[in-house]
Design an enzyme around this catalytic site. Structure first.
Site, PDB file in Angstrom:
ATOM      1  CG  ASP A 186       8.805  -2.713   7.139  1.00  0.00           C
ATOM      2  OD1 ASP A 186       8.738  -3.521   6.199  1.00  0.00           O
ATOM      3  OD2 ASP A 186       7.878  -1.946   7.449  1.00  0.00           O
ATOM      4  CD  GLU A 242       4.897  -0.823   6.506  1.00  0.00           C
ATOM      5  OE1 GLU A 242       5.035  -1.850   5.812  1.00  0.00           O
ATOM      6  OE2 GLU A 242       4.992   0.329   6.030  1.00  0.00           O
TER       7      GLU A 242
END
Length: 227
Positions: A85, A107
């Site tokens: 990410d 996330e």
């Protein structure tokens, strides 16, 4: 190189970096945002080499599926080999601020399930101290004002992100003016406020590896070991 070209370079570099971990039974975690999108695009050519991916947002899941990559729920896998990410800010200890794309909660969940967290970021995201980028906080809508008042008490200036609902149906407060000298302590403190789902400090689970461009060349750094 423009920003989009740099992000494309980083996405390809991340796909190359995780290549040794790709196995037919491996599942990988995938983040959200423009840099993560380029990583997803780079995965398309090797989609046959791993079992599938867990996405941190509906948008990332849709993009993965568009490339023929199998998307599974985190509840259906026991662990993730790696999570890739971007970041809105990252500091020398590899703590980060994330959440500019409003996917911070998912996330953080997916990152916590991964053996390795690989952050991909252009050099503009590197800072000596976190906090120039406003800290996103996902809040239960009914608690927005309650949470905002307590954030003011911590020295912050919270601003509601207009016309945004997270994939979880919640709202985002972007908090300016915080003096973040101890990211892990502040992460825990804010998460204790009733009505907060989570905040965008990734200090309890920082990145393990950073892929960052310098003048169009991607370098690899590992998180420094505390002594």
């Amino acid at each position: 190189m423009n920003q989009d070209e740099i992000k494309r370079l980083l996405g390809a570099a991340a796909a190359d970096y995780i290549d040794p971990w790709l196995q037919v039974d491996a599942y990988i975690g995938v983040g959200t945002g423009s840099t993560a999108n380029h990583f997803i695009d780079a995965l398309a050519s090797v989609r046959h080499r791993f079992a599938g991916a867990v996405a941190s947002s509906i948008a990332s899941a849709d993009r993965l599926r568009s490339h023929g990559i199998t998307v599974v729920e985190l509840n259906d896998v026991s662990y993730l080999t790696v999570y890739v990410d971007g970041a809105d800010e990252i500091c020398p200890e590899f703590s980060m601020i994330k959440g500019g794309g409003a996917a911070l909660t998912r996330e953080k969940i997916v990152a916590s399930a991964a053996d390795q967290f690989v952050c991909i970021a252009d050099s503009s995201k590197w800072v000596e101290q976190l906090g120039a980028f406003p800290l996103p906080i996902e809040v239960i809508p009914m608690a927005r004002s309650l949470v905002a008042r307590q954030l003011v008490g911590l020295g912050g200036t919270p601003v509601l992100r207009e016309n945004i609902k997270t994939d979880n149906g919640n709202e985002i407060l972007d908090v300016h003016d915080l003096n973040i000298t101890d990211p892990a302590q502040l992460e825990a403190q804010i998460n204790q406020i009733a009505g907060v789902v989570t905040n965008g400090l990734f200090a309890k689970r920082p990145a393990d590896v950073l892929l960052m461009d310098v003048d169009g060349v991607v370098g690899t750094q590992r998180r420094p070991v505390k002594t």
